[in-house]
Design an enzyme around this catalytic site. Structure first.
Site, PDB file in Angstrom:
ATOM      1  N   ASP A  80       0.823  -1.213   0.026  1.00 37.46           N
ATOM      2  CA  ASP A  80       0.072  -0.065  -0.228  1.00 37.46           C
ATOM      3  C   ASP A  80       0.882   1.256  -0.065  1.00 37.46           C
ATOM      4  O   ASP A  80       1.618   1.499   1.059  1.00 37.46           O
ATOM      5  CB  ASP A  80      -0.747  -0.007   1.235  1.00 37.46           C
ATOM      6  N   TYR A  85      -2.430  18.593  -4.334  1.00 42.23           N
ATOM      7  CA  TYR A  85      -1.888  17.880  -5.549  1.00 42.23           C
ATOM      8  C   TYR A  85      -0.556  18.651  -6.044  1.00 42.23           C
ATOM      9  O   TYR A  85       0.368  17.966  -6.436  1.00 42.23           O
ATOM     10  CB  TYR A  85      -3.135  17.571  -6.719  1.00 42.23           C
ATOM     11  N   ALA A 121       1.184  20.819  -4.811  1.00 40.58           N
ATOM     12  CA  ALA A 121       2.306  20.709  -3.766  1.00 40.58           C
ATOM     13  C   ALA A 121       3.230  19.262  -3.859  1.00 40.58           C
ATOM     14  O   ALA A 121       4.218  19.308  -3.730  1.00 40.58           O
ATOM     15  CB  ALA A 121       2.036  20.862  -2.497  1.00 40.58           C
ATOM     16  N   LYS A 147       3.225  17.328  -6.413  1.00 36.50           N
ATOM     17  CA  LYS A 147       3.760  17.287  -7.684  1.00 36.50           C
ATOM     18  C   LYS A 147       5.106  18.281  -7.946  1.00 36.50           C
ATOM     19  O   LYS A 147       5.995  17.735  -8.515  1.00 36.50           O
ATOM     20  CB  LYS A 147       2.811  17.293  -8.830  1.00 36.50           C
TER      21      LYS A 147
END
Length: 247
Positions: free
Chosen positions: A72, A161, A163, A165
């Site tokens: 996971d 998102y 941040a 990336k």
């Protein structure tokens, strides 16, 4: 297993190329699945990471002969404890494709969503790459980070998102400089909106109608990813931007 340093088409003597080995995350759908399809079709060995045993079973069915491990990516402890299966000591590539996205303004950021986004999109690739570096060095392999247009420009509603990336972009840049002397290539691919289940989820969060025909085919992005992996050793592709074409 001995890593290779050329593409999949053959060696200098004209013989068949040795079988290559790749770790892929996110192979259950979208870009990851398209990349895994191509690698499997050409006879390469796949090591696929799945979040649950149910997903792992589906991947084993889809990719006969692949090594499928349940890990996971939202659980850093589980990922830190994972190692390559015995007998694989050289790795031609690791393709970081898995990701999650939760939209919303900064003023309303949900703590759980923030932590999941940062863990899956940034921490997991960092931990996985670190664990695989010896095998990548042994094969003079390639690490490919599937980023996003949000990793180049942040927009309202995309804070968590973007941040994650932007962080992934910085990590890849640093890794590229550090590992050049070891023969490891590092590429970041920045796809624009792509017709994947994640994109369908984004449209739902935006309250917008979803039309897959408007966006990039996942196979097109997968082709860009594998171009980075298969590029002859005299060159590297540090960054690749893939945008939807005119409709």
């Amino acid at each position: 297993m001995t890593g290779t340093t050329g593409g999949p088409t053959g060696d200098a003597s004209g013989g068949a190329a040795p079988r290559r080995t790749h770790v892929v995350t996110g192979a259950g759908s979208g870009i990851g699945r398209a990349a895994a399809d191509r690698l499997h079709a050409r006879g390469d060995r796949l090591v696929l990471l799945a979040r649950t045993e149910e997903r792992a079973g589906a991947l084993r069915t889809a990719y006969d002969g692949a090594v499928v491990e349940v890990v996971d990516l939202a659980d850093p402890a589980a990922l830190a404890a994972w190692t390559l299966p015995e007998g694989i000591d050289a790795l031609d590539s690791v393709l970081h494709v898995a990701g999650v996205v939760h939209l919303g303004p900064v003023a309303e950021l949900d703590d759980a969503a923030w932590h999941e986004t940062m863990t899956v999109n940034l921490t997991a690739p960092v931990l996985l790459t670190r664990a695989l570096l010896p095998a990548l060095r042994a094969a003079r392999g390639t690490a490919v980070f599937v980023n996003s247009s949000a990793g180049r420009v942040g927009h309202a509603g995309w804070a968590s998102y973007a941040a994650s990336k932007f962080g992934l972009r910085g990590f890849a840049d640093a890794l590229r400089e550090e590992e050049a002397a070891n023969g490891v290539r590092v590429s970041t691919v920045y796809p624009g909106r792509t017709a994947t289940p994640m994109q369908e989820s984004v449209h739902a969060q935006e309250g917008a109608d979803y039309d897959a025909e408007r966006w990039i085919d996942p196979a097109t992005v997968a082709a860009a990813v594998l171009t980075c992996v298969d590029l002859p050793r005299d060159a590297t592709m540090p960054e690749v931007v893939v945008k939807p074409g005119p409709r």
